[in-house]
Design an enzyme around this catalytic site. Sequence first.
Site, PDB file in Angstrom:
ATOM      1  N   LYS A 187       3.240 -11.907 -15.290  1.00 44.67           N
ATOM      2  CA  LYS A 187       3.241 -11.000 -16.587  1.00 44.67           C
ATOM      3  C   LYS A 187       4.605 -10.512 -16.679  1.00 44.67           C
ATOM      4  CE  LYS A 187       2.141  -7.268 -13.969  1.00 44.67           C
ATOM      5  NZ  LYS A 187       3.002  -6.064 -13.948  1.00 44.67           N
ATOM      6  N   THR A 244       2.346  -3.975 -19.143  1.00 40.41           N
ATOM      7  CA  THR A 244       3.539  -4.050 -18.755  1.00 40.41           C
ATOM      8  C   THR A 244       4.599  -4.421 -19.835  1.00 40.41           C
ATOM      9  OG1 THR A 244       2.525  -5.092 -16.682  1.00 40.41           O
ATOM     10  CG2 THR A 244       5.085  -5.445 -17.027  1.00 40.41           C
ATOM     11  N   ARG A 251       9.795  -1.768 -15.338  1.00 38.27           N
ATOM     12  CA  ARG A 251      10.986  -1.928 -15.051  1.00 38.27           C
ATOM     13  C   ARG A 251      11.353  -3.213 -15.678  1.00 38.27           C
ATOM     14  NH1 ARG A 251       9.139  -0.154  -9.808  1.00 38.27           N
ATOM     15  NH2 ARG A 251       8.990  -2.408  -9.302  1.00 38.27           N
ATOM     16  N   GLU A 277      10.825  -7.434 -10.596  1.00 41.26           N
ATOM     17  CA  GLU A 277      10.105  -8.560 -10.245  1.00 41.26           C
ATOM     18  C   GLU A 277      10.274  -9.764 -11.172  1.00 41.26           C
ATOM     19  OE1 GLU A 277       9.385  -9.418  -7.140  1.00 41.26           O
ATOM     20  OE2 GLU A 277       8.665  -7.321  -6.315  1.00 41.26           O
TER      21      GLU A 277
END
Length: 330
Positions: A187, A244, A251, A277
Amino acid sequence: MKVTVLGSGAWGTALAMVLLENGHDVTLWSFLEEECKVLRETGENPMLKGVPLPKELKLTTDMNAAAGCQAVVIATPSFAVRSTAARLREIADPGTVLISVSKGIEKDTSLRLSQAIEEEVGDKCPVVVLCGPSHAEEVGRKIPTALVSAADDIRDAEFVQDLFMNNRLRIYTSDDRVGAEICAALKNVIALCAGCCDGMGYGDNTKAMLMTRGLAEIARLGIALGGKPESFTGLTGVGDLIVTCCSMHSRNRRCGILIGQGKPVEEAVREIGAVVEGYYAAANARTLAQKAGVEMPIAQAAYEVLYEGRDVHTVVTDLMSRTKRAESEN
């Protein structure tokens, strides 16, 4: 219960505070003495501004704090999970439940993080994954949140459920660790893409399309790797994707916005100032998709932008011009 949280980033700190609130004896471990010093002297994590650290929270840089614990939370960035687990192999007591809350795929092996942990600790300790739609900033401020505790043995998942659950953090259990981890990692790739769309000035229609088709890709890959279909429509799938892709706490989304505005990828990642990530997960998503023989055009496009320097506008045009197909077609 004695619990050590390894990793004093925003997420590790927020979860340590939940555990402390639930009456546990909690130690928060920092990799760097400088980080630990900031926490001690300011009484606050700079990544959770305005959230005071309870005085009862123990702070240390000595990983031996994990000895004698009933549970250890691994909250390091994905690149440090294996090395952390390797040190735990010698420190943790047999039977200590290791709780992986990091999100990502291991860079060099394309393994899920719980697999990397198990390669290091063997069958000495059970490994449980805890994930779901959750910003550390909101959990730290005690905003109602729900997560999923996933383990091969449902009794281990229930142990973690009891450890964390309270009247503002609801924990559901699952026996689908594969699905939970694939959702948690990939995701972030879709969130990067969502940010790019925002940075290019696209609207709600584009983001809805991207999130829906992105989830279809994640589910195709996850199921091919052994995940259960229901995981992708639950908290770990739809839930985590929504939070997200749509929040400025993310981020990955913020990094994508910078890229969409024309900033070079390396500069955008650097400007975020913390681990993005989704940048690493994009490379692993491509590798896993190729190994599994699964088509993932959005993830592939993300890889081309992040690693091959392709222009985001050109990539969007290419995606929109793909061959016609039915929505439910495999």
